[in-house]
Each structure stands twice: as structure tokens, then as C-alpha cells.
Motif scaffolding. Structure first.
Motif, PDB file in Angstrom:
ATOM      1  N   TRP A  50     120.903   2.311 -48.791  1.00 26.50           N
ATOM      2  CA  TRP A  50     122.310   2.299 -48.377  1.00 26.50           C
ATOM      3  C   TRP A  50     123.241   2.455 -49.576  1.00 26.50           C
ATOM      4  O   TRP A  50     124.241   3.170 -49.507  1.00 26.50           O
ATOM      5  CB  TRP A  50     122.641   0.986 -47.656  1.00 26.50           C
ATOM      6  N   LEU A  51     122.913   1.770 -50.661  1.00 25.08           N
ATOM      7  CA  LEU A  51     123.811   1.736 -51.815  1.00 25.08           C
ATOM      8  C   LEU A  51     123.544   2.870 -52.806  1.00 25.08           C
ATOM      9  O   LEU A  51     124.376   3.117 -53.695  1.00 25.08           O
ATOM     10  CB  LEU A  51     123.683   0.390 -52.541  1.00 25.08           C
ATOM     11  N   GLY A  52     122.385   3.535 -52.694  1.00 26.51           N
ATOM     12  CA  GLY A  52     122.092   4.651 -53.586  1.00 26.51           C
ATOM     13  C   GLY A  52     121.562   4.235 -54.941  1.00 26.51           C
ATOM     14  O   GLY A  52     121.616   5.026 -55.897  1.00 26.51           O
ATOM     15  N   TYR A  53     121.045   3.011 -55.072  1.00 24.88           N
ATOM     16  CA  TYR A  53     120.518   2.520 -56.346  1.00 24.88           C
ATOM     17  C   TYR A  53     118.989   2.564 -56.365  1.00 24.88           C
ATOM     18  O   TYR A  53     118.331   2.563 -55.310  1.00 24.88           O
ATOM     19  CB  TYR A  53     120.956   1.072 -56.582  1.00 24.88           C
ATOM     20  N   GLU A  54     118.434   2.584 -57.577  1.00 20.44           N
ATOM     21  CA  GLU A  54     117.026   2.308 -57.785  1.00 20.44           C
ATOM     22  C   GLU A  54     116.882   0.821 -58.079  1.00 20.44           C
ATOM     23  O   GLU A  54     117.818   0.183 -58.593  1.00 20.44           O
ATOM     24  CB  GLU A  54     116.466   3.128 -58.956  1.00 20.44           C
ATOM     25  N   ALA A  55     115.702   0.259 -57.777  1.00 18.68           N
ATOM     26  CA  ALA A  55     115.515  -1.191 -57.930  1.00 18.68           C
ATOM     27  C   ALA A  55     115.780  -1.644 -59.356  1.00 18.68           C
ATOM     28  O   ALA A  55     116.429  -2.687 -59.588  1.00 18.68           O
ATOM     29  CB  ALA A  55     114.103  -1.585 -57.493  1.00 18.68           C
ATOM     30  N   GLU A  56     115.281  -0.855 -60.354  1.00 17.56           N
ATOM     31  CA  GLU A  56     115.450  -1.284 -61.741  1.00 17.56           C
ATOM     32  C   GLU A  56     116.907  -1.281 -62.191  1.00 17.56           C
ATOM     33  O   GLU A  56     117.237  -1.886 -63.226  1.00 17.56           O
ATOM     34  CB  GLU A  56     114.605  -0.403 -62.676  1.00 17.56           C
ATOM     35  N   GLU A  57     117.768  -0.600 -61.452  1.00 17.19           N
ATOM     36  CA  GLU A  57     119.193  -0.597 -61.811  1.00 17.19           C
ATOM     37  C   GLU A  57     119.892  -1.890 -61.390  1.00 17.19           C
ATOM     38  O   GLU A  57     120.982  -2.202 -61.881  1.00 17.19           O
ATOM     39  CB  GLU A  57     119.897   0.594 -61.153  1.00 17.19           C
ATOM     40  N   LEU A  58     119.271  -2.636 -60.484  1.00 16.81           N
ATOM     41  CA  LEU A  58     119.895  -3.855 -59.982  1.00 16.81           C
ATOM     42  C   LEU A  58     119.185  -5.120 -60.443  1.00 16.81           C
ATOM     43  O   LEU A  58     119.835  -6.106 -60.826  1.00 16.81           O
ATOM     44  CB  LEU A  58     119.936  -3.838 -58.443  1.00 16.81           C
ATOM     45  N   LEU A  59     117.858  -5.113 -60.393  1.00 15.55           N
ATOM     46  CA  LEU A  59     117.109  -6.342 -60.650  1.00 15.55           C
ATOM     47  C   LEU A  59     117.345  -6.857 -62.064  1.00 15.55           C
ATOM     48  O   LEU A  59     117.140  -6.143 -63.055  1.00 15.55           O
ATOM     49  CB  LEU A  59     115.616  -6.098 -60.425  1.00 15.55           C
ATOM     50  N   HIS A  60     117.815  -8.085 -62.130  1.00 16.86           N
ATOM     51  CA  HIS A  60     118.088  -8.789 -63.382  1.00 16.86           C
ATOM     52  C   HIS A  60     119.143  -8.081 -64.249  1.00 16.86           C
ATOM     53  O   HIS A  60     119.323  -8.444 -65.413  1.00 16.86           O
ATOM     54  CB  HIS A  60     116.791  -8.973 -64.190  1.00 16.86           C
ATOM     55  N   ARG A  61     119.813  -7.075 -63.690  1.00 19.45           N
ATOM     56  CA  ARG A  61     120.854  -6.351 -64.424  1.00 19.45           C
ATOM     57  C   ARG A  61     122.246  -6.585 -63.824  1.00 19.45           C
ATOM     58  O   ARG A  61     123.241  -6.564 -64.543  1.00 19.45           O
ATOM     59  CB  ARG A  61     120.562  -4.841 -64.426  1.00 19.45           C
ATOM     60  N   LYS A  62     122.298  -6.759 -62.528  1.00 17.38           N
ATOM     61  CA  LYS A  62     123.587  -6.948 -61.858  1.00 17.38           C
ATOM     62  C   LYS A  62     123.572  -8.208 -61.020  1.00 17.38           C
ATOM     63  O   LYS A  62     122.520  -8.683 -60.573  1.00 17.38           O
ATOM     64  CB  LYS A  62     123.922  -5.745 -60.964  1.00 17.38           C
TER      65      LYS A  62
END
Length: 680
Positions: A50-62
Motif C-alpha cells: 500500500w505504501l510503496g516501501y521495501e521492508a528494509e526501508e522501514l524496519l528499525h529506520r522509521k
């Protein structure tokens, strides 16, 4: 055998785990887990898609907050987070999430907080539902509802076109006649009779001059020349149409030249009919903004005055090729206009023909979607001096009002200072109550001639306070005049006002002439025959109402102290104190309004707006007022995107900061009050 069963159980366990993991990753809803500070530690593929992200772009980063726009972050910090900590879960919270490409995704979230054995939070598990389709469906429903309401409105206007102008005064005649029949001879009797006569006259002239159009066409209408007060005529006309304007949320503005003669010779019925037609049209074709009536003296001698009349609105405007056609009988600018707004198309024709009797002509300037201005000039003879001069009448008015004992019920110290300045000038004795509870206590302890009652106050509002006063045992409490003094529009509370027992209404910011006239009328009704308060006030510099026009230049001053300086008559000490109070109030109001806007709390927004509205207009802070009104419109629209509200919140904050900064500079530069700005 045992080994084989063990292998099958292990294989089955793996299958279950894979199935559960697949269900989690590809569920029709989004899942994410965060640490107590919002850091994302797990997110499923559905939400990533839905958001257009890859997991590594979010996990522990945002953090979850990083996915929220400005307004969402503010709501998260002030409401969502504290509520989660307090009750351990939150349900059905509406957010907009920022997609990687910048778009907004409307969602509903449900969060459960996982705590350890020591009771401290370990993890927040959140379920996210995509409500894009639901939002679109809601907007379609709202659009369909609006179209249905408009269709019903067109039918209703069509059915009432012919009879509306007759039924309005006729209803007044019937209603007041009933009041007269049910009322014993009393001090009200004379006022009822006067209102009955005015309505009867109005009906008589409407029938003879509008319905009998052939009489005007044949040139058999004659002008009557008699003394008239243009000030009285203007304010009575504006008052008569103000309810309709207020029902549409329009500001009514009056601007009268200070050089306007007290009395001229003319036909007040014909002049009033012309202005009524123009004001009625302006209100009808204006959906938001204001309607203004302006009188400017162009030439003045000892014998006559040339006066420019102008009615201006911010309505739908008229196409250039239709400007002349609007003066033709039974003609409007277009078929669509007639279908939507109704009307016979005779008003402007009649006005033009009446003006021709004065040797004048009605002209028009307009721009589509920007507004229309109708204007004309009249050269009128000055009326001979009456038995009493205007100065004598003014002095007489001051003698009558001096000594009136009044209770001012108002919670805003700025408003108290403004009103009290006039009460002191007129010799009115007054007490102040800061809420409804104090108002009731004051009324029970003292004998007042009148109460000025604010409607929106803490602890006990003006409606409840009035009801309690009316419910006191002695008859004098039911006869005590109570006037609502409010920045809200009359249509917001008309039924509540009547139910509570409020006698009259004055809008903020008030016109000093109107305030004094109503204080005099209600507190000294027995002396009304000897006094015409609405026409005896001399108030140079206060002839104009304080409703603001939208700022015409982006680099115009954020505010001006001109009106306050004139009102306080050069009292620097009071002006300095007023500036200090305004800074404090604006600092609080800024936060309240921004928070109410992003949290979509219309009730709180209106309440905060109400408390500062009068001050904003007295400061002529046009840009600030415009941003506040923008926020209110977005909250009332029900379909405005959160992004628009956030942008409006930021713009409003910038304007508040501009005004506050300017006021602080004024404190320092004008009075050297450096310490006055500390802690504000």
C-alpha cells in the motif's frame, strides 16, 4: 514408528507456521509492530505494498510517526499516544499515512499495547484498514445529498416567488395583531402598534409599487419630499435584511461618510425600496463573504448634498455580456441563475425606474466569481432645521442613558475593556460578571436596568444563565431586559435565544450607535417617545462597522491599532494593557485553533474563534481573519482532505505569529515594556 510420527508432527508444525506467516504477510489488512517509542520492528507485505516501501526501508529506520503528516503527528503526540498509555489500546482511529511517492492513504488503525511482567510496555501491535473506497463513497453520498437539497431548494423558491414579498410583512401583521389581542394595556402596547403600522405601510407600498408594475411603467408614481435621516434609514434597512444574511453566514457592513447630513429632503419609501432591492439581490447571489452598503458625500453645500450610494458583494458576479440585460424587466443574467436562485427579475428594473424620477441612473460593475457592485448618485436638498438640533438631541440622549445600571456578562478581558470604555463615556453604571454563575448571583444581589449577556462562556453559558434569571421567583426578573452580545451569527442560536428568554441581540464587534440605542430603548422604554436613539448618536470615526474585507494586498500590514486608538481616545495606559492582554489571548488561541483544526474538533474551533473574533476585527487583522475563516470552512465541509487542514493550520499559525510579533514590537518601541513580553 515413533520417529515417523515425530517427523510428521514437525512437518505439520512447519506447515502451520508457514500458513500463519503467509496469512500475516498477505492479509487483506496491514499489520505492523512498533517499540513504545514508535520504531517499526515488523510490518507485513500488504502494508508495504500500500505504501510503496521495501521492508528494509522501514524496519528499525522509521517510526510510525514518520509515516504521518504534520497534523497526524500532532494528534499522535497529544491524543493517540497518551490514550494508548492510559488504557492499553485504541480503536477506530482515522489517520492519513504518507506513501513513499507522497500520496496520502486514508486508514483506520487499532492498536494493542503488549506489556511485560513488570507492567512496562514492550510492544505496540497495530492493525491498519485501508478506507480509500469508503472515503470515496462518503464523498459521493455527500455530493448526492447536496444535489438533492439544491433541487428541493429550487422547487421551494419557485413556489414562494410570487407570494414571498407579500407574506413577509403580512406574517408580521398577523403575529403582532395576536400579541396585541393577548396583551393588556402596557408599555409594550405602543411598540407593538408602531411595528404593526410599519408592517402595514410596508405591505401597502409593496402591493402598490411592485405588484402594480403597470403603475410604475405608466409613470404615475410620484416622489414625496419630506425630511428623512439617511443614517436611520440605512441602519433600519440593514437590520431588516441582516437575519437573512446571517442565515447564510454573510457579514453585513455599513460605511457612512462622517459628513453625511443629519436630515435631507427625499422620499424614504422609494429610496428604501431601491436599497432593499439591491441588498436583497446581493444577499441572494452571495454564498460567502460579505455584503456592504456605503454612502459617500461627493459634494456638500448649505442647501444640498450629492451622495454616492453603493451596494457591494462578493457573490457569483455577472458575465460581461449580461451586465445591461439585468436591468430589463423579467430578465436575469441566465436561465441557470433563475433556476437556482429564483426571482421575477423585476427588482433592478423597478429600482432603475424609481431612480429615473430623481434624474439618476443605476450602474453596475462586476467580475464573475468575484462579486458585483451597484451604485448611483442622488442630489438631495438639506432639510430645514427642526425644533431640536442634533446636538440637543445628543445631549438629551446622554441625559437619559446616564445613570442606567447595567450588568456586563463577559469572560474575555479584552471585550470587557472595549465595552466598558463606551459605558464609562455614556455615564452608565455597570458591574462585570465573568460567567453565567456570577451573572445570576449579581442579578439576585443588585437591581439592574439591563443585562448585556455573552452567550459562550465557561462554567455556565448565557442561555442557561438567562433561563435561571427568568426562573427566579419575583416578577422583576422576568421583566429585566437581557440583550445577547455575541460574535456568533444570530441564526446559530435564534431558537435557543428565544427559549431562554433573551430579549434582543447585538453582534460583535458592535456598532456604538446600535449598542447605545438598544441600552436606551430597553432600559428607558417609557421615554422612547421623547428620544430617537438610533438617529441621535454622534460618533465621528465610528460610522463604519468593523467587519473586515479580505486583504487586497499580500504585503498589507498584519494589523493596525487605529480603531483601538480612536476608541480609547488616546489613553496610552489602557491601550498598552489592551495590547498585553491581546498577546496573551492570541498565544492561547493559536494553539487551541490549530489543535482543533487538525483533530477535526469543530465545536472547540468555533468556541476559540468566538473568544477572539472581536479583537481580531478591531485590530483589522484581515489576513489572520482570513486564515481563521479558512480553517472553519474546511472543518464544516466534511470532505476536505487532512492535507488541506494541515496547510491551513500552518498558514494560520504564521499569521498569528506575525500579529503577535508586531504587538510585542509595539510594546517595546512605543512603551519600552520589555518585561511585558517575557513569558508570553
Amino acid at each position: 514408528m515413533t520417529g515417523e510420527n515425530g517427523e510428521k508432527r514437525a512437518e505439520f508444525s512447519v506447515l502451520i507456521e508457514e500458513s500463519a506467516e503467509d496469512l500475516y504477510e498477505n492479509a487483506p489488512c496491514g499489520y505492523l509492530s512498533t517499540l513504545p517509542n514508535g520504531t517499526i520492528v515488523k510490518v507485513n507485505k500488504t502494508l508495504l505494498r500500500w505504501l510503496g516501501y521495501e521492508a528494509e526501508e522501514l524496519l528499525h529506520r522509521k517510526k510510525f510517526q514518520d509515516l504521518l503528516p504534520v497534523g497526524g503527528k500532532l494528534y499522535y503526540e497529544t491524543h493517540y499516544g497518551p490514550l494508548l498509555q492510559m488504557q492499553g489500546s485504541v480503536s477506530e482511529i482515522n489517520f492519513d499515512l504518507k506513501e513513499k511517492q507522497g500520496q496520502r492513504l486514508p486508514v483506520l488503525v487499532n492498536t494493542i499495547q503488549i506489556v511485560g511482567d513488570d507492567g512496562k510496555p514492550l510492544l505496540n501491535r497495530t492493525t491498519v484498514f485501508n478506507i480509500t473506497d469508503r472515503k470515496k463513497y462518503e464523498q459521493e453520498l455527500l455530493r448526492a445529498r447536496k444535489e438533492a437539497e439544491e433541487a428541493a431548494k429550487v422547487k421551494a423558491e419557485f413556489l414562494s416567488t410570487v407570494s414571498h414579498e407579500i407574506r413577509t410583512p403580512l406574517n408580521a401583521i398577523v403575529s403582532i395583531a395576536n400579541l396585541l389581542q393577548a396583551t393588556d394595556h402596557s408599555k409594550e402596547h405602543k411598540e407593538y402598534f408602531r411595528a404593526l403600522k410599519l408592517s402595514a405601510d410596508s405591505l401597502f407600498h409593496l402591493i402598490n409599487d411592485i405588484l402594480d408594475y403597470s403603475k410604475i411603467e405608466a409613470g404615475r408614481v410620484e416622489l414625496i419630499e419630506r425630511p428623512m435621516s439617511l443614517r436611520e434609514l440605512v441602519y433600519s434597512l440593514v437590520y431588516s435584511v441582516s437575519i437573512t444574511a446571517e442565515e447564510k453566514g454573510l457579514a453585513m457592513k455599513v460605511e457612512l461618510d462622517e459628513r453625511l447630513p443629519e436630515q435631507v429632503l427625499g422620499d424614504p419609501v422609494k429610496v428604501g425600496q431601491i436599497l432593499t432591492n439591491l441588498l436583497g439581490n446581493a444577499i441572494k447571489f452571495t454564498e460567502e463573504g460579505y455584503v456592504a452598503l456605503k454612502l459617500q458625500v461627493q459634494d456638500l453645500t448649505n442647501e444640498e448634498a450629492s451622495i454616492h450610494f453603493q451596494v457591494e458583494d462578493t457573490g457569483i458576479g455577472i458575465p460581461p455580456d449580461k451586465l445591461e440585460k439585468v436591468f430589463e424587466e423579467f430578465t436575469q443574467a441566465s436561465y441557470d441563475v433563475n433556476l437556482k436562485y429564483g426571482g421575477t427579475g423585476l427588482g433592478l428594473t423597478i429600482s432603475q425606474k424609481l431612480l429615473s424620477l430623481y434624474g439618476s441612473k443605476l450602474s453596475v460593475e462586476s467580475e464573475e466569481e468575484r462579486g458585483t457592485t451597484f451604485f448611483f448618485n442622488l442630489r438631495l436638498k438639506l432639510a430645514p432645521e427642526q425644533n431640536a438640533t442634533p446636538d440637543e438631541l445628543t445631549n438629551e440622549s446622554e441625559d437619559f442613558i446616564r445613570g442606567v445600571k447595567l450588568l456586563l456578562v463577559e469572560d474575555n478581558p479584552v471585550n470587557v475593556l472595549v465595552v466598558s470604555r463606551y459605558l464609562q463615556r455614556w455615564g452608565v453604571e455597570y458591574d462585570v460578571a465573568k460567567d453565567g454563575i456570577e451573572a445570576v448571583e449579581h442579578v439576585m444581589r443588585h437591581d439592574y436596568n439591563l443585562v448585556l449577556m455573552d452567550l459562550q462562556m465557561p462554567h455556565m453559558d448565557g442561555y442557561e444563565a438567562t433561563s435561571k434569571i427568568r426562573g427566579l421567583r419575583e416578577e422583576k426578573y422576568r421583566q429585566l431586559p437581557i440583550i445577547a452580545l455575541s460574535a456568533s451569527a444570530r441564526y446559530d442560536f435564534k431558537e435557543q435565544m428565544e427559549a431562554a428568554g433573551i430579549d434582543d441581540f447585538i453582534s460583535k464587534p458592535f456598532n456604538p450607535m446600535e449598542l447605545r440605542a438598544k441600552i436606551t430603548f430597553h432600559s428607558l422604554n417609557a421615554a422612547q417617545d421623547a428620544l430617537e436613539p438610533a438617529g441621535t448618536e454622534e460618533s465621528p470615526g465610528f460610522e463604519s462597522s468593523w467587519h473586515l474585507e479580505p486583504p487586497t494586498e499580500p504585503d498589507a500590514p498584519a494589523f493596525t491599532l487605529t480603531t483601538l486608538e480612536e476608541m480609547l481616545e488616546g489613553d496610552e495606559k489602557d491601550l498598552e494593557e489592551l495590547v498585553r492582554m491581546t498577546i496573551r489571548n492570541f498565544e492561547i488561541a493559536k494553539l487551541e485553533l490549530q489543535n482543533a483544526l487538525v483533530s477535526q474538533d469543530l465545536k472547540s474551533y468555533r468556541s476559540s474563534n468566538h473568544r477572539i473574533r472581536m479583537t481580531v476585527e478591531l485590530l483589522h487583522a484581515g489576513r489572520l481573519l482570513s486564515t481563521i475563516e479558512r480553517g472553519r470552512s474546511l472543518l464544516e465541509s466534511n470532505v476536505a482532505a487532512m492535507e488541506e487542514k494541515e496547510e491551513a493550520s500552518v498558514a494560520m499559525g504564521e499569521e498569528f505569529n506575525s500579529v503577535i510579533s508586531g504587538l510585542k514590537d509595539t510594546l517595546i518601541n512605543r512603551w519600552g515594556s520589555v518585561e511585558a513580553t517575557n513569558g508570553l
